[in-house]
Scaffold this motif. Sequence first.
Motif, PDB file in Angstrom:
ATOM      1  N   TRP A   1       9.101  -6.901   4.337  1.00 37.34           N
ATOM      2  CA  TRP A   1       9.964  -5.713   3.841  1.00 37.34           C
ATOM      3  C   TRP A   1      11.038  -6.604   2.866  1.00 37.34           C
ATOM      4  O   TRP A   1      11.456  -5.838   2.010  1.00 37.34           O
ATOM      5  CB  TRP A   1      10.738  -5.426   5.210  1.00 37.34           C
ATOM      6  CG  TRP A   1      11.930  -4.417   4.711  1.00 37.34           C
ATOM      7  CD1 TRP A   1      12.080  -3.182   4.613  1.00 37.34           C
ATOM      8  CD2 TRP A   1      13.190  -4.837   4.331  1.00 37.34           C
ATOM      9  NE1 TRP A   1      13.220  -2.710   4.457  1.00 37.34           N
ATOM     10  CE2 TRP A   1      14.198  -3.882   4.238  1.00 37.34           C
ATOM     11  CE3 TRP A   1      13.784  -5.975   4.728  1.00 37.34           C
ATOM     12  CZ2 TRP A   1      15.251  -3.804   4.038  1.00 37.34           C
ATOM     13  CZ3 TRP A   1      15.250  -5.799   4.053  1.00 37.34           C
ATOM     14  CH2 TRP A   1      15.970  -4.918   3.881  1.00 37.34           C
ATOM     15  N   ARG A   2      11.133  -7.836   3.135  1.00 39.93           N
ATOM     16  CA  ARG A   2      11.946  -8.411   2.339  1.00 39.93           C
ATOM     17  C   ARG A   2      11.700  -8.990   0.998  1.00 39.93           C
ATOM     18  O   ARG A   2      12.604  -9.033  -0.189  1.00 39.93           O
ATOM     19  CB  ARG A   2      12.512  -9.981   2.871  1.00 39.93           C
ATOM     20  CG  ARG A   2      13.377 -10.872   2.117  1.00 39.93           C
ATOM     21  CD  ARG A   2      13.150 -12.372   2.655  1.00 39.93           C
ATOM     22  NE  ARG A   2      13.884 -13.220   2.092  1.00 39.93           N
ATOM     23  CZ  ARG A   2      15.199 -13.683   2.271  1.00 39.93           C
ATOM     24  NH1 ARG A   2      15.551 -13.370   3.478  1.00 39.93           N
ATOM     25  NH2 ARG A   2      15.825 -14.751   1.685  1.00 39.93           N
ATOM     26  N   ILE A   3      10.416  -8.814   0.686  1.00 38.36           N
ATOM     27  CA  ILE A   3       9.786  -9.324  -0.747  1.00 38.36           C
ATOM     28  C   ILE A   3      10.461  -8.378  -1.864  1.00 38.36           C
ATOM     29  O   ILE A   3      10.892  -8.664  -2.920  1.00 38.36           O
ATOM     30  CB  ILE A   3       8.289  -9.080  -0.774  1.00 38.36           C
ATOM     31  CG1 ILE A   3       7.674  -9.976   0.025  1.00 38.36           C
ATOM     32  CG2 ILE A   3       7.807  -9.033  -2.065  1.00 38.36           C
ATOM     33  CD1 ILE A   3       6.091 -10.019   0.353  1.00 38.36           C
ATOM     34  N   GLU A   4      10.652  -6.853  -1.432  1.00 40.11           N
ATOM     35  CA  GLU A   4      11.211  -5.955  -2.401  1.00 40.11           C
ATOM     36  C   GLU A   4      12.603  -5.703  -2.206  1.00 40.11           C
ATOM     37  O   GLU A   4      13.475  -5.978  -3.276  1.00 40.11           O
ATOM     38  CB  GLU A   4      10.598  -4.446  -2.317  1.00 40.11           C
ATOM     39  CG  GLU A   4      11.338  -3.715  -3.395  1.00 40.11           C
ATOM     40  CD  GLU A   4      10.496  -2.212  -2.971  1.00 40.11           C
ATOM     41  OE1 GLU A   4      10.991  -1.246  -3.810  1.00 40.11           O
ATOM     42  OE2 GLU A   4       9.573  -1.981  -2.198  1.00 40.11           O
ATOM     43  N   ALA A   5      13.102  -5.994  -1.018  1.00 43.22           N
ATOM     44  CA  ALA A   5      14.998  -5.671  -0.760  1.00 43.22           C
ATOM     45  C   ALA A   5      15.457  -6.800  -1.365  1.00 43.22           C
ATOM     46  O   ALA A   5      16.549  -6.511  -1.667  1.00 43.22           O
ATOM     47  CB  ALA A   5      14.993  -5.539   0.842  1.00 43.22           C
ATOM     48  N   ALA A   6      15.030  -8.038  -1.385  1.00 43.99           N
ATOM     49  CA  ALA A   6      15.837  -9.230  -1.785  1.00 43.99           C
ATOM     50  C   ALA A   6      15.620  -9.407  -3.478  1.00 43.99           C
ATOM     51  O   ALA A   6      16.321 -10.640  -3.968  1.00 43.99           O
ATOM     52  CB  ALA A   6      15.218 -10.532  -0.979  1.00 43.99           C
TER      53      ALA A   6
END
Length: 379
Positions: free
Chosen positions: A263-268
Amino acid sequence: MTSTQEAVFRAAVAANVPVFMKGLSGIGKSSIVRDYASASRRHLESVIMAHKEKSDVAGIPSLHEETHTTEFAVPGWATRLIEATKGLLLLSEFNLADEDVQKACMNILQERQVGENAYLPQTVAIVLDGNPPEYSAGASDLTGPIANRMLHLNWELDRDAWLNGMAEGFPMSTERIVDDADVRPERIARERSLVLSFLDNHRPFIHDQPMDPARAGGPWPSPRSWDNAIRVLARIDESRTDAQNVALTGLVGETAAQSFLRWRIEAADFDLQAVLADPAAEDWTDHHPSKTLTVLGAVASFAVDRGDLDTWKAARVCSSTAPRPPGARTCACARPACCCPAPRRVPRSLAAPRRRSARCSAASARGAEAVPSQAASAH
């Protein structure tokens, strides 16, 4: 560049999160800790847990003749750590200790309490080491409450590094490590926002203690372990995805860690400082709703941590510029005033004026009408 396991170890120590180094006998776990303590100029106290009783950890009851009361005395190793400028406590062979001895360490690991009324300062790091139960007679799995208080780091022997170290000298024993520098506020704000936004959309991962005692003796997600994760991730370079993976897996377990990292790949993918300087730098129209809340949460958290008027003004402009995601829940981390901890307050010039209720307004009006009549009667 440091190895993955060394990067995670250093981040946990710098974040003051207890780290449990678990690996086979004879691979140099204790030597790594000793070299690190020397390189970081920390006073080292090594407590061999397999040889200790509960009173050696919790303290021996002592009598106060004046008050006729007893309290637990502070052990000598704890006194020396409290008096040291910087320290490192090594609880060696931890899972070889009796269960009641391990339980006596619970307050040390979480509240840092030693004896009756003494506490280890924040300048003291806590490290544990042990062997896998399947390879060591007498070693046991940790209980869930103890396991959830630490980062679990499976320590493996780097054969190439050992051969080179034996031939040329081990680098950590000669380098100078600075591990007490404050982490950048924007990194804490960024990691906190990412974790809270993820958990707001994946609420079962907030707390998921395994029913199996063996699995509960390892890492699993809880509010405590997520809080530790924020602190450790903020100490790891964002380009070290390998270290992020190992650290998070050692804190919240593999399932929760892999879900968060995917999930972090895009959100960060945003620059907090750039967004604060110019909200138009972020393409809000191309956001998934969860990412918008993540960015706003990082802005709000950074404003709370900084607490100065200019940062609050920038956060307010950013909040008013970003579109509200349709149908999305607003996580608490995206509301600056709600997450502002005491004693910090929203700057007075930015605080919304209080609304007066209809009852208060009517009472004020009646009071105003009564004043002339009272003045007239006085004359």
